[in-house]
Design a protein around this motif. Structure first.
Motif, PDB file in Angstrom:
ATOM      1  N   THR A 283     -76.442  15.608  36.911  1.00 48.46           N
ATOM      2  CA  THR A 283     -77.913  15.479  36.752  1.00 48.46           C
ATOM      3  C   THR A 283     -78.601  16.882  36.561  1.00 48.46           C
ATOM      4  OG1 THR A 283     -77.923  13.671  38.385  1.00 48.46           O
ATOM      5  CG2 THR A 283     -79.963  14.554  37.915  1.00 48.46           C
ATOM      6  N   ILE A 284     -78.500  17.789  37.333  1.00 43.38           N
ATOM      7  CA  ILE A 284     -79.078  19.169  37.044  1.00 43.38           C
ATOM      8  C   ILE A 284     -78.767  19.747  35.621  1.00 43.38           C
ATOM      9  CG2 ILE A 284     -79.491  21.452  37.771  1.00 43.38           C
ATOM     10  CD1 ILE A 284     -80.624  19.520  39.616  1.00 43.38           C
ATOM     11  N   ARG A 285     -77.375  19.627  35.239  1.00 41.20           N
ATOM     12  CA  ARG A 285     -76.971  19.933  34.071  1.00 41.20           C
ATOM     13  C   ARG A 285     -78.055  19.232  32.988  1.00 41.20           C
ATOM     14  NH1 ARG A 285     -71.693  19.913  35.941  1.00 41.20           N
ATOM     15  NH2 ARG A 285     -71.254  18.056  35.046  1.00 41.20           N
ATOM     16  N   THR A 286     -78.120  17.875  33.000  1.00 39.22           N
ATOM     17  CA  THR A 286     -78.654  16.944  32.329  1.00 39.22           C
ATOM     18  C   THR A 286     -80.137  17.302  32.084  1.00 39.22           C
ATOM     19  OG1 THR A 286     -76.936  15.122  32.392  1.00 39.22           O
ATOM     20  CG2 THR A 286     -79.102  14.783  31.471  1.00 39.22           C
ATOM     21  N   ALA A 287     -80.864  17.666  33.258  1.00 37.85           N
ATOM     22  CA  ALA A 287     -82.129  18.042  33.297  1.00 37.85           C
ATOM     23  C   ALA A 287     -82.579  19.424  32.574  1.00 37.85           C
ATOM     24  CB  ALA A 287     -82.516  17.975  34.804  1.00 37.85           C
ATOM     25  N   LEU A 288     -81.604  20.229  32.916  1.00 39.46           N
ATOM     26  CA  LEU A 288     -81.883  21.556  32.003  1.00 39.46           C
ATOM     27  C   LEU A 288     -81.768  21.283  30.463  1.00 39.46           C
ATOM     28  CD1 LEU A 288     -79.434  23.961  34.539  1.00 39.46           C
ATOM     29  CD2 LEU A 288     -81.968  23.914  34.566  1.00 39.46           C
ATOM     30  N   SER A 289     -80.772  20.582  30.032  1.00 32.55           N
ATOM     31  CA  SER A 289     -80.748  20.235  28.646  1.00 32.55           C
ATOM     32  C   SER A 289     -81.929  19.505  28.350  1.00 32.55           C
ATOM     33  CB  SER A 289     -79.555  19.642  28.444  1.00 32.55           C
ATOM     34  OG  SER A 289     -79.308  19.185  26.981  1.00 32.55           O
ATOM     35  N   ARG A 290     -82.392  18.648  28.745  1.00 33.56           N
ATOM     36  CA  ARG A 290     -83.555  17.634  28.530  1.00 33.56           C
ATOM     37  C   ARG A 290     -84.842  18.467  28.358  1.00 33.56           C
ATOM     38  NH1 ARG A 290     -82.184  12.362  32.183  1.00 33.56           N
ATOM     39  NH2 ARG A 290     -80.776  11.290  30.640  1.00 33.56           N
TER      40      ARG A 290
ATOM     41  N   ARG B  48     -83.841  27.016  34.297  1.00 32.94           N
ATOM     42  CA  ARG B  48     -84.029  26.826  35.682  1.00 32.94           C
ATOM     43  C   ARG B  48     -85.135  25.888  35.947  1.00 32.94           C
ATOM     44  NH1 ARG B  48     -88.055  31.003  35.008  1.00 32.94           N
ATOM     45  NH2 ARG B  48     -89.887  30.693  36.023  1.00 32.94           N
ATOM     46  N   LEU B  49     -84.882  25.193  37.110  1.00 31.99           N
ATOM     47  CA  LEU B  49     -85.944  24.203  37.734  1.00 31.99           C
ATOM     48  C   LEU B  49     -86.526  24.815  38.815  1.00 31.99           C
ATOM     49  CD1 LEU B  49     -83.290  21.259  37.433  1.00 31.99           C
ATOM     50  CD2 LEU B  49     -85.209  21.572  35.768  1.00 31.99           C
ATOM     51  N   ASP B  50     -87.788  24.798  39.066  1.00 30.16           N
ATOM     52  CA  ASP B  50     -88.647  25.482  40.020  1.00 30.16           C
ATOM     53  C   ASP B  50     -88.671  24.659  41.098  1.00 30.16           C
ATOM     54  OD1 ASP B  50     -89.748  27.648  38.521  1.00 30.16           O
ATOM     55  OD2 ASP B  50     -90.798  26.150  37.640  1.00 30.16           O
TER      56      ASP B  50
ATOM     57  N   GLN C  83     -78.564  23.672  47.194  1.00 27.79           N
ATOM     58  CA  GLN C  83     -78.390  25.138  47.796  1.00 27.79           C
ATOM     59  C   GLN C  83     -77.571  26.262  47.075  1.00 27.79           C
ATOM     60  OE1 GLN C  83     -76.983  24.164  52.041  1.00 27.79           O
ATOM     61  NE2 GLN C  83     -78.903  25.210  52.692  1.00 27.79           N
ATOM     62  N   ARG C  84     -76.709  25.974  46.417  1.00 27.13           N
ATOM     63  CA  ARG C  84     -75.703  26.699  45.414  1.00 27.13           C
ATOM     64  C   ARG C  84     -76.408  27.097  44.398  1.00 27.13           C
ATOM     65  NH1 ARG C  84     -72.294  25.328  42.043  1.00 27.13           N
ATOM     66  NH2 ARG C  84     -71.853  23.176  42.739  1.00 27.13           N
ATOM     67  N   LEU C  85     -77.104  26.180  43.700  1.00 29.62           N
ATOM     68  CA  LEU C  85     -77.769  26.653  42.623  1.00 29.62           C
ATOM     69  C   LEU C  85     -78.929  27.224  43.047  1.00 29.62           C
ATOM     70  CD1 LEU C  85     -77.463  23.002  40.786  1.00 29.62           C
ATOM     71  CD2 LEU C  85     -76.240  25.173  40.282  1.00 29.62           C
ATOM     72  N   LYS C  86     -79.682  27.080  43.873  1.00 30.84           N
ATOM     73  CA  LYS C  86     -80.745  27.822  44.468  1.00 30.84           C
ATOM     74  C   LYS C  86     -80.345  29.394  44.575  1.00 30.84           C
ATOM     75  CE  LYS C  86     -84.108  28.385  48.002  1.00 30.84           C
ATOM     76  NZ  LYS C  86     -84.728  27.901  49.355  1.00 30.84           N
ATOM     77  N   ALA C  87     -79.038  29.393  45.160  1.00 29.69           N
ATOM     78  CA  ALA C  87     -78.747  30.852  45.274  1.00 29.69           C
ATOM     79  C   ALA C  87     -78.252  31.584  43.974  1.00 29.69           C
ATOM     80  CB  ALA C  87     -77.489  30.722  46.252  1.00 29.69           C
ATOM     81  N   ALA C  88     -77.885  30.751  42.961  1.00 28.50           N
ATOM     82  CA  ALA C  88     -77.839  31.474  41.670  1.00 28.50           C
ATOM     83  C   ALA C  88     -78.940  31.475  40.793  1.00 28.50           C
ATOM     84  CB  ALA C  88     -76.661  30.437  40.985  1.00 28.50           C
ATOM     85  N   GLY C  89     -80.206  31.096  41.403  1.00 31.39           N
ATOM     86  CA  GLY C  89     -81.278  31.027  40.528  1.00 31.39           C
ATOM     87  C   GLY C  89     -81.451  29.988  39.596  1.00 31.39           C
ATOM     88  N   VAL C  90     -80.571  28.905  39.567  1.00 32.68           N
ATOM     89  CA  VAL C  90     -80.942  27.825  38.740  1.00 32.68           C
ATOM     90  C   VAL C  90     -81.827  26.788  39.159  1.00 32.68           C
ATOM     91  CG1 VAL C  90     -79.873  25.907  37.719  1.00 32.68           C
ATOM     92  CG2 VAL C  90     -78.556  28.010  37.913  1.00 32.68           C
TER      93      VAL C  90
END
Length: 317
Positions: free
Chosen positions: A105-112, A117-119, A151-158
């Motif tokens: 879902t996050i990958r799709t959201a970033l593309s759309r 990044r998503l705040d 949490q992992r994506l937050k640590a990566a700055g995504v």
């Protein structure tokens, strides 16, 4: 109150405008051109929070909002979406709080959304009324599947901040007590018609410094239009008892020189944990009207009169 002022959103590091642009009904009814017109008008007015979800319009909300925001300086606005609830082409709902589903879902959201990044990302609608007997399993999966991925994506700055979004305040509070969520989006339960969130959730958010965004302050219509014959409540025609109660609230507002819409949009902001309201706008004219409503200052006596007459159960504080 200046709705365009940007204020700190708790400890997230985000700066939030008091009025946010909601992408639910906006994407569904306004169409691609309508979304762009509203986003352009919001931008020109100085508003900088835009909210959407994978669920809204089956993903069209994310796509249309992404196109409308494309080309704008990314650091100039705050962008939020939601994961876990999805709308299928046949109109039925699908829920997936798994790790793999969340990551997809996050990958799709970033593309759309044409962003890197998503705040804000909210786990969407983990509430008993939607899941029935599967609620406990879905609650556990949200904590063990979706949350660690975010949490992992937050640590990566995504991902910036991680939140919970739904209507029912009880499962929101349960999730806040079981995992270190950063924020809440509450849709209802702190309106002129319903104040359940004032009992435990909002006091908890005040005590812990958890910031809240409040969605649907008009209960999808009736608190904007008043008790008209065509008034709608949560997407359906309003029942007679709700029309009568709304009319009584409207009469008290009128005695204080305030419209029911102005009272409704300001009511959740009485709670210090509530940093902004998120509203879906179908046209720039609706946006202008809501900016004007937020600029109005209802007298303090209005709230105490509504409480004294038993028309509201609590004042958010």
């Amino acid at each position: 109150m200046n709705a365009t002022d940007r204020i700190p959103f708790g400890a997230t590091g985000l700066m939030m405008s008091r009025l946010g642009i909601g992408g639910g009904s906006l994407a569904s009814a306004a169409g691609e051109g309508g979304v762009k017109a509203v986003v352009d008008a919001a931008w020109d007015a100085g508003l900088r929070y835009f909210d959407t979800a994978a669920y809204y319009a089956g993903g069209e909300s994310e796509r249309r909002l992404g196109l409308a925001l494309r080309g704008r300086k990314r650091d100039a606005y705050v962008l939020g979406t939601k994961t876990g609830r999805y709308l299928l082409p046949d109109g039925t709902d699908r829920f997936d709080y798994s790790a793999a589903g969340t990551e997809a879902t996050i990958r799709t959201a970033l593309s759309r959304l044409h962003t890197e990044r998503l705040d804000l990302v909210f786990i969407h609608d983990v509430q008993p009324s939607l899941h029935g007997d599967a609620y406990e399993a879905q609650h556990a999966l949200a904590l063990k599947g979706a949350f660690p991925v975010l949490q992992r994506l937050k640590a990566a700055g995504v991902v910036g901040a991680i939140g919970v979004a739904m209507r029912d305040p009880v499962p929101i509070l349960r999730l806040l007590q079981e995992a270190p969520f950063d924020a809440v989006m509450l849709a209802g339960a702190c309106t002129l018609l319903h104040q359940e969130a004032c009992e435990a959730l909002l006091p908890h958010c005040v005590a812990t410094g958890t910031p809240v965004l409040f969605a649907a302050p008009f209960e999808t219509g009736i608190l904007a239009t008043g008790a008209t014959p065509a008034a709608r409540y949560r997407y359906k025609p309003a029942a007679p008892d709700l029309l009568a109660r709304t009319a009584a609230i409207e009469a008290v507002c009128a005695r204080h020189g305030v419209t029911i819409a102005a009272a409704a949009i300001r009511f959740p902001l009485l709670c210090p944990a509530v940093k902004g309201v998120v509203v879906g706008h179908q046209a720039p004219s609706e946006l202008a009207a809501n900016l004007a409503l937020l600029a109005a200052e209802p007298p303090v006596a209005l709230w105490s009169d509504l409480l004294a007459q038993g028309l509201i159960r609590a004042i958010p504080a």
